[in-house]
Design a protein around this motif. Structure first.
Motif, short mmCIF file in Angstrom:
data_model
loop_
_atom_site.label_atom_id
_atom_site.label_comp_id
_atom_site.label_asym_id
_atom_site.label_seq_id
_atom_site.Cartn_x
_atom_site.Cartn_y
_atom_site.Cartn_z
N UNK A 9 0.83 -1.21 0.00
CA UNK A 9 0.00 0.00 0.00
C UNK A 9 0.86 1.26 0.00
N UNK A 10 0.29 2.34 -0.47
CA UNK A 10 0.99 3.62 -0.45
C UNK A 10 1.27 4.03 0.99
N UNK A 11 2.39 4.67 1.21
CA UNK A 11 2.74 5.11 2.56
C UNK A 11 2.01 6.41 2.89
N UNK A 12 1.21 6.42 3.99
CA UNK A 12 0.56 7.67 4.39
C UNK A 12 1.59 8.70 4.85
N UNK A 13 1.17 9.94 4.93
CA UNK A 13 2.05 10.98 5.42
C UNK A 13 2.23 10.83 6.93
N UNK A 14 3.47 10.87 7.38
CA UNK A 14 3.76 10.72 8.81
C UNK A 14 3.56 12.05 9.54
N UNK A 15 3.03 11.96 10.75
CA UNK A 15 2.79 13.16 11.55
C UNK A 15 3.79 13.34 12.68
N UNK A 16 4.55 12.27 12.98
CA UNK A 16 5.50 12.32 14.09
C UNK A 16 6.78 11.61 13.67
N UNK A 17 7.92 12.14 14.09
CA UNK A 17 9.22 11.49 13.90
C UNK A 17 9.88 11.30 15.26
N UNK A 18 10.40 10.12 15.49
CA UNK A 18 11.06 9.81 16.77
C UNK A 18 12.42 9.17 16.51
N UNK A 19 13.25 9.16 17.55
CA UNK A 19 14.53 8.46 17.50
C UNK A 19 14.60 7.53 18.70
N UNK A 20 14.91 6.26 18.45
CA UNK A 20 15.05 5.25 19.49
C UNK A 20 16.46 4.69 19.43
N UNK A 21 17.16 4.72 20.54
CA UNK A 21 18.56 4.30 20.59
C UNK A 21 18.69 3.07 21.49
N UNK A 22 19.23 2.00 20.93
CA UNK A 22 19.50 0.77 21.68
C UNK A 22 20.97 0.74 22.06
N UNK A 23 21.25 0.44 23.33
CA UNK A 23 22.65 0.43 23.77
C UNK A 23 22.78 -0.37 25.05
N UNK A 24 24.04 -0.62 25.43
CA UNK A 24 24.36 -1.27 26.69
C UNK A 24 25.12 -0.31 27.59
N UNK A 47 18.69 5.29 26.73
CA UNK A 47 19.40 5.51 27.98
C UNK A 47 18.73 4.97 29.21
N UNK A 48 17.60 4.25 29.08
CA UNK A 48 16.88 3.76 30.24
C UNK A 48 16.59 2.26 30.09
N UNK A 49 16.71 1.51 31.19
CA UNK A 49 16.28 0.11 31.15
C UNK A 49 14.76 0.04 31.22
N UNK A 50 14.21 -1.09 30.83
CA UNK A 50 12.76 -1.26 30.79
C UNK A 50 12.14 -1.11 32.17
N UNK A 51 11.03 -0.40 32.23
CA UNK A 51 10.24 -0.26 33.44
C UNK A 51 8.77 -0.35 33.02
N UNK A 52 8.05 -1.42 33.40
CA UNK A 52 6.66 -1.56 32.97
C UNK A 52 5.74 -0.49 33.51
N UNK A 53 6.18 0.24 34.52
CA UNK A 53 5.37 1.32 35.08
C UNK A 53 5.62 2.66 34.40
#
Length: 500
Positions: A367-382, A394-400
């Motif tokens: 399908x055609x790509x809709x226009x995006x309304x938000x851009x984000x950056x996600x960084x994975x690291x140790x 920069x943060x470990x997982x926290x379900x809360x």
């Protein structure tokens, strides 16, 4: 204690090793994992006592490192096709299934019994075959000594059936997951997703195929029935008795739970659904130069088939390809090999057979790509200053903690970054609920495996990839994480909330 020095010394951060090196507590003698009170009952999203960043683990013993798997004569055992589970009830609302989650002794090495964790007593678990638009309900009963749950990887599912890490099935209890299957045909898989135990549970066998057939694709005439074959490739480390060792190096490659098996084929076209079910490994596969027509990715068919002689697949990625064995005489043997591990599986052409299947020049348009309304950056690291701690931004997982909110119906662009640059650490990125499209790789062309609908993507050391997704229908909390499972277990996960 598994610290930074020990992690690097083990070689778990090298691309060639194909594994990340983070280790969990060793299991019990019967193959079940060590019991922990870190997880909580179903729907109780809490983190009390969770050893995030404090995985108080020990490095591998000298005995573990010296363990050598039993010898196997290549291509002397057949590769099994995972049995297809039959519904115990079909009614107007859904197809209903029951699956027991249980420890079982399985035969991986000829003549030896390997303690494993299984769905229904088999390694690989039974295949569930669903249909687009037809609801599936699967009741999983926990026969383990520890908590479990189930995530349908690649599934577009409501939050109550997504397998959230803290939503667990306690020992002796059952839970029914409902999968609406309101997505196009695709090769999915189901596996354990319990916080703190996922990597160990999946390693010991809690994985199986979930295939969605789409009536809208039937006219294509692709190979079907017995000529449509799911194959899970994964690695493991075994001791001399054939028991799993949660350790590295993981040099034994399994094809549907067997070591270097053969698979008899007719001289006609076959559709193979290939899953990299390893905790942490990049597969680079070839068929001795023979052509493989890639027809699908994680989330379904490509717009057109692509002829290739090599296939790369990171952990949790899927691909589908067609091989036309009518090009070869009866008696021909073709070997599927990995660039690192060597021969994995042999196809033996043993007979002729009529073939009315085809591979059309056009498959299924994207399908055609809709226009995006938000851009984000996600960084994975140790964070490697102590016990390796997995981080998202920069943060470990926290379900809360909700890391961000997404408006239902919106389209977003995410730049996913592998923030580990000091050492050669690879990652894979997986997003629950949605299929995304890969837009670009920073400083490099897209990889062949980036094509089509995706839910998992590979990121080499210091690299980034940009993806776009549209979030429809369901509300609630969903995960994104590294799918090198030792990485996610160490905290490399985040969560977003879809809001109205």
């Amino acid at each position: 204690m598994l610290n930074r020095r020990r992690m690097l010394a083990l070689g778990g951060l090298t691309v060639g090793a194909g594994v990340g090196g983070l280790l969990l507590p060793k299991g019990n003698p019967d193959g079940t994992p060590a019991v922990t009170d870190a997880v909580r009952p179903l729907t109780q999203h809490k983190m009390d006592g969770m050893p995030m960043g404090g995985l108080d683990v020990t490095g591998p013993s000298a005995e573990s490192l010296a363990a050598i798997a039993p010898p196997v004569t290549p291509f002397t055992v057949p590769m099994p096709v995972p049995a297809q589970l039959r519904p115990y009830l079909r009614d107007a609302a859904a197809d209903h299934y029951r699956v027991n989650v249980q420890p079982s002794d399985v035969e991986i090495f000829p003549g030896l019994r390997t303690p494993a964790l299984t769905y229904g007593g088999t390694f690989v678990g039974p295949t569930i075959r669903a249909r687009t638009g037809r609801t599936t309900r699967v009741t999983f009963t926990n026969g383990l000594r520890d908590d479990t749950n189930v995530h349908l990887h690649g599934g577009h599912t409501p939050v109550a059936s997504d397998g959230y890490p803290m939503d667990v099935i306690a020992p002796g209890h059952a839970y029914t997951y409902e999968y609406p299957n309101n997505q196009q045909g695709a090769t999915l898989w189901y596996h354990d997703h319990v916080m703190g135990l996922e990597s160990d549970h999946v390693y010991r066998g809690l994985h199986g195929f979930y295939l969605i057939d789409d009536p809208a694709e039937a006219y294509l005439g692709l190979p079907s029935g017995e000529f449509d074959v799911p194959i899970m490739l994964r690695d493991a480390h075994f001791d001399e008795k054939g028991a799993f060792v949660f350790d590295i190096p993981r040099v034994t490659i399994l094809a549907n739970g067997k070591v270097q098996p053969y698979f008899q084929v007719a001289a006609r076209k076959y559709r193979f659904r290939l899953l990299n079910g390893a905790n942490e490994r990049m597969l680079q596969l070839n068929l001795g130069g023979a052509e493989m027509l890639r027809i699908a990715s994680d989330g379904g068919l490509l717009p057109a088939p692509v002829a290739e002689t090599e296939l790369s697949l990171a952990s949790a990625e899927r691909t589908e390809f067609v091989v036309d064995f009518s090009r070869y005489k009866v008696g021909t043997q073709l070997v599927l090999s990995d660039a690192t591990a060597g021969p994995v599986l042999r196809f033996d052409v043993v007979r002729t057979a009529p073939d009315f299947s085809r591979v059309p020049a056009k498959l299924r348009a994207l399908p055609a790509l809709p226009k995006a309304s938000v851009t984000r950056e996600l960084v994975m690291s140790f964070d490697l200053t102590g016990v390796p701690l997995g981080l998202m931004n920069g943060k470990p997982f926290d379900p809360n903690r909700i890391d961000f909110q997404v408006k239902r119906g919106s389209t977003e662009i995410w730049k996913i970054v592998n923030g580990d640059t000091a050492h050669p650490i690879d990652h894979t990125f997986h997003c629950h609920l949605v299929q995304f499209r890969v837009l670009e790789r920073e400083g490099a062309p897209l990889l062949p495996q980036d094509a089509g609908r995706k839910d998992t993507v590979f990121l080499g050391t210091g690299k980034s990839v940009t993806v776009q997704a549209t979030f429809t229908e369901y509300l609630g909390k969903y995960l994104y994480h590294c799918h090198f499972l030792e990485h996610s277990t160490s905290g490399m996960m985040g969560q977003f909330e879809i809001v109205a």
